[in-house]
Enzyme design. Sequence first.
Site: not given
Ligand code: SAH
Ligand code: SF4
Length: 418
Positions: A122, A135, A142, A146, A149, A217, A249, A271, A273, A393
């Site tokens: 996507e 984006c 991935c 996390c 996510c 990813g 990111s 990231s 968090h 996100c």
């Molecule tokens: N893998 C990379 C980039 C993709 S994720 C990374 O983790 O940085 C893009 C952003 O969205 C990251 O900061 C991720 O932690 C955040 N993210 C993931 N799941 C989310 C959610 N459910 N709500 C808000 N942000 C989220």
């Molecule tokens: Fe992968 Fe980024 Fe999602 Fe973590 S937040 S599972 S690194 S896509």
Amino acid sequence: MADTDLMPIPGLVDPVPVARSITPRADGRIDLIGLPKAAIRQLFEVAGLDAKQARLRAKQVFHWLYHRGVTEFEAMTDIAKVMRPWLSERFVIGRPEVVEAQHSVDGTRKWLLRTADGHDFEMVFIPDADRGTLCVSSQIGCTLNCTFCHTGTMKLVRNLTPGEIVGQVMLARDALGEWPKGSMEGLGDAEDADGYDRGHYTADGRLLTNIVMMGMGEPLYNFDHVRDALKLVMDGDGLALSRRRITLSTSGVVPMMARAGEEIGVNLAVSLHAVTKEVRDEIVPINRKYGIEELLSACAAYPGASNARRITFEYVMLKDKNDSDADARELIHLIKQYKLPAKVNLIPFNPWPGAPYECSAPERVRRFSEIVFEAGISAPVRTPRGRDIDAACGQLRTAAEKKSRAQRDREAAEAPAE
Ligand code: SAH
Ligand code: SF4
């Protein structure tokens, strides 16, 4: 259907399967999208052009492909008519296939795309008053897990190729009708195209102004392909988008961060968090491998970071998990301790089916933001965009289930001993 060769990445990073950089096509033609000028030139030589011709044609074709966005060799009007069929017999100009395009009520668009070998991923476009951000995905699925996510619940299917990564940006320009329409005069058959106006792509009045590597990813687990794709995006004779308008990111792949700064040089987002080992180990499990101290040291050393180009720390607001006043104060402490030119992006948690978290209450998010602001660090709350079409996100996900730990254990127990 083309097969995808899997091989491990050598070196410091985790071994993850990567695809070869060109996905072979059943008809034997080669997709030029994703290749740099030198590789195009080489292919032209292998196909029979002499060195001088190959060099000139590669220069012309490169410009038409990446700067003008044409999708047919027939449209390359400064290339001799007889040459065009020669090209189309041997090469193609690819784009990811669009399976579905969705519109959110807030203007966000999401595209479901398919690779030539049939995998779905996507990309999302987020228009704002003063900018438009694409984006972009770097992998299908991935390897990381996390816990907040949705993409993390997918297994890694494979890395995207440079062509599939730059192809997303090209597809967005197709969809938005935003290829530069500058004159082609001067780029004739002459070797030296001095005085030629390449009609540099400017952000003025355009919808697509910024790119974030924040789709599906972990971009630093597909470093070479992401770098090669972004080089085409930043090339003045390619898509010509400034590196200042591109942000990568990472969840914290520490060993690759310096190279990202040196070899790509785009803005960095991390990231974070969580601010304690206990919580970050749980919600961003790569923390067990590269801890907060290592991560922040790598940020402090990130080439090109300065007060004018700050590192963005992304912080998802999870109710009762990482959102206390004490967490906010520890965040300030860490940023100051490592003397980081930083800004914080507070992201209200975007829900997805079965997610084990709730978003912090608005009042809690506001208070957290205030505490960080009062310490002199910018900490805006990101407005969720495209939630109604699961484009926000962390909501991106296609097929390819990750097996649960219990399921993996069960299968391991049942597997015959080797
Ligand atoms: N893998 C990379 C980039 C993709 S994720 C990374 O983790 O940085 C893009 C952003 O969205 C990251 O900061 C991720 O932690 C955040 N993210 C993931 N799941 C989310 C959610 N459910 N709500 C808000 N942000 C989220
Ligand atoms: Fe992968 Fe980024 Fe999602 Fe973590 S937040 S599972 S690194 S896509």
